[in-house]
Design a protein around this motif. Structure first.
Motif, PDB file in Angstrom:
ATOM      1  N   ALA A 155       0.820  -1.214   0.000  1.00  0.00           N
ATOM      2  CA  ALA A 155       0.000   0.000   0.000  1.00  0.00           C
ATOM      3  C   ALA A 155       0.853   1.262   0.000  1.00  0.00           C
ATOM      4  O   ALA A 155       1.910   1.316   0.617  1.00  0.00           O
ATOM      5  CB  ALA A 155      -0.934   0.005   1.200  1.00  0.00           C
ATOM      6  N   SER A 156       0.357   2.264  -0.684  1.00  0.00           N
ATOM      7  CA  SER A 156       1.021   3.555  -0.790  1.00  0.00           C
ATOM      8  C   SER A 156      -0.044   4.640  -0.731  1.00  0.00           C
ATOM      9  O   SER A 156      -1.033   4.577  -1.469  1.00  0.00           O
ATOM     10  CB  SER A 156       1.778   3.611  -2.123  1.00  0.00           C
ATOM     11  N   SER A 157       0.157   5.625   0.143  1.00  0.00           N
ATOM     12  CA  SER A 157      -0.815   6.719   0.246  1.00  0.00           C
ATOM     13  C   SER A 157      -0.961   7.462  -1.072  1.00  0.00           C
ATOM     14  O   SER A 157      -2.075   7.817  -1.477  1.00  0.00           O
ATOM     15  CB  SER A 157      -0.407   7.694   1.359  1.00  0.00           C
ATOM     16  N   SER A 158       0.158   7.702  -1.764  1.00  0.00           N
ATOM     17  CA  SER A 158       0.070   8.445  -3.027  1.00  0.00           C
ATOM     18  C   SER A 158      -0.702   7.638  -4.071  1.00  0.00           C
ATOM     19  O   SER A 158      -1.506   8.199  -4.828  1.00  0.00           O
ATOM     20  CB  SER A 158       1.451   8.854  -3.540  1.00  0.00           C
ATOM     21  N   ALA A 159      -0.506   6.323  -4.124  1.00  0.00           N
ATOM     22  CA  ALA A 159      -1.257   5.493  -5.071  1.00  0.00           C
ATOM     23  C   ALA A 159      -2.742   5.463  -4.700  1.00  0.00           C
ATOM     24  O   ALA A 159      -3.608   5.502  -5.588  1.00  0.00           O
ATOM     25  CB  ALA A 159      -0.687   4.082  -5.106  1.00  0.00           C
ATOM     26  N   ILE A 160      -3.042   5.421  -3.414  1.00  0.00           N
ATOM     27  CA  ILE A 160      -4.442   5.445  -2.976  1.00  0.00           C
ATOM     28  C   ILE A 160      -5.088   6.777  -3.348  1.00  0.00           C
ATOM     29  O   ILE A 160      -6.212   6.811  -3.854  1.00  0.00           O
ATOM     30  CB  ILE A 160      -4.542   5.183  -1.457  1.00  0.00           C
ATOM     31  N   ARG A 161      -4.374   7.877  -3.144  1.00  0.00           N
ATOM     32  CA  ARG A 161      -4.913   9.190  -3.529  1.00  0.00           C
ATOM     33  C   ARG A 161      -5.209   9.238  -5.036  1.00  0.00           C
ATOM     34  O   ARG A 161      -6.251   9.750  -5.448  1.00  0.00           O
ATOM     35  CB  ARG A 161      -3.948  10.314  -3.138  1.00  0.00           C
ATOM     36  N   LEU A 175      -6.680  -0.549   2.253  1.00  0.00           N
ATOM     37  CA  LEU A 175      -7.290   0.297   3.280  1.00  0.00           C
ATOM     38  C   LEU A 175      -7.966  -0.583   4.325  1.00  0.00           C
ATOM     39  O   LEU A 175      -8.701  -1.512   3.965  1.00  0.00           O
ATOM     40  CB  LEU A 175      -8.345   1.226   2.662  1.00  0.00           C
ATOM     41  N   PRO A 176      -7.744  -0.308   5.612  1.00  0.00           N
ATOM     42  CA  PRO A 176      -8.515  -1.031   6.628  1.00  0.00           C
ATOM     43  C   PRO A 176     -10.012  -0.775   6.388  1.00  0.00           C
ATOM     44  O   PRO A 176     -10.402   0.319   5.944  1.00  0.00           O
ATOM     45  CB  PRO A 176      -8.046  -0.400   7.944  1.00  0.00           C
TER      46      PRO A 176
END
Length: 188
Positions: A155-161, A175-176
């Motif tokens: 997981a990566s915050s930037s990829a999730i954004r 994501l939980p």
């Protein structure tokens, strides 16, 4: 008490953050890990995030609910930007003078540690827990450190954004569930 501070943007918090915190808690024998969402990192551009501070705080609280060793502090969000780690350490030393303090970070930040404001203060009052993938990073003379691994999560915050902004599905398990549900309710 062994207390570990885990600062970051957490924009948004994801399963990788939780896996790293759990590995640190287990491998370092920590009694608590305090997640500290950053007001604004001195290394990041202003306004570069997706979620405002109050939403990131809600997402973090949902992510760690029921985890006995995890807690969330809004301390940095109440301080003026930019976020300085030494201010957080100073506050925790005042609030919990008997605690042994740790700071959890990844190899990328470990490599930049010498650039952090208050570097001498930080290395005097902390033991750094450095999460790495693969070969452990090099120790720094005069800096207490513990290198941990084994908690890899893609997981990566930037990829999730990027997924959220383009309205494409976030990869399964990144994501939980409580975080995913909150984000869905915010986007509706």
């Amino acid at each position: 008490m062994k207390t570990c501070l885990f600062g970051g943007s957490f924009d948004p918090v994801h399963a990788g953050h939780l896996a790293i915190a759990a590995a640190a808690q287990e491998q370092a024998g920590l009694q608590r890990v305090v997640f500290l969402p950053a007001n604004r990192s001195p290394f990041k551009q202003e306004g570069a995030g997706l979620f405002p501070a109050e939403v990131r705080l809600r997402l973090l609280r949902a992510a760690v609910e029921g985890v006995p060793w995890a807690e969330v502090s809004d301390l940095d969000l109440r301080l003026p930007a930019p976020s300085w780690s030494w201010r957080l350490v100073e506050a925790f030393r005042t609030q919990c003078p008997e605690d042994e303090l740790f700071w959890l970070l990844g190899t990328d930040q470990w490599e930049q540690l010498h650039r952090w404001a208050g570097y001498d203060y930080l290395i005097t009052h902390l033991t750094f827990i450095v999460y790495h993938r693969g070969a452990p990073p090099q120790p720094r003379p005069g800096v207490r450190s513990l290198f941990i691994d084994g908690a890899y999560h893609p997981a990566s915050s930037s990829a999730i954004r990027r997924c959220l902004l383009s309205r494409t599905p976030v990869p399964e398990g990144w994501l939980p569930d409580p975080v995913s549900a909150l984000i869905s309710s915010i986007e509706s």
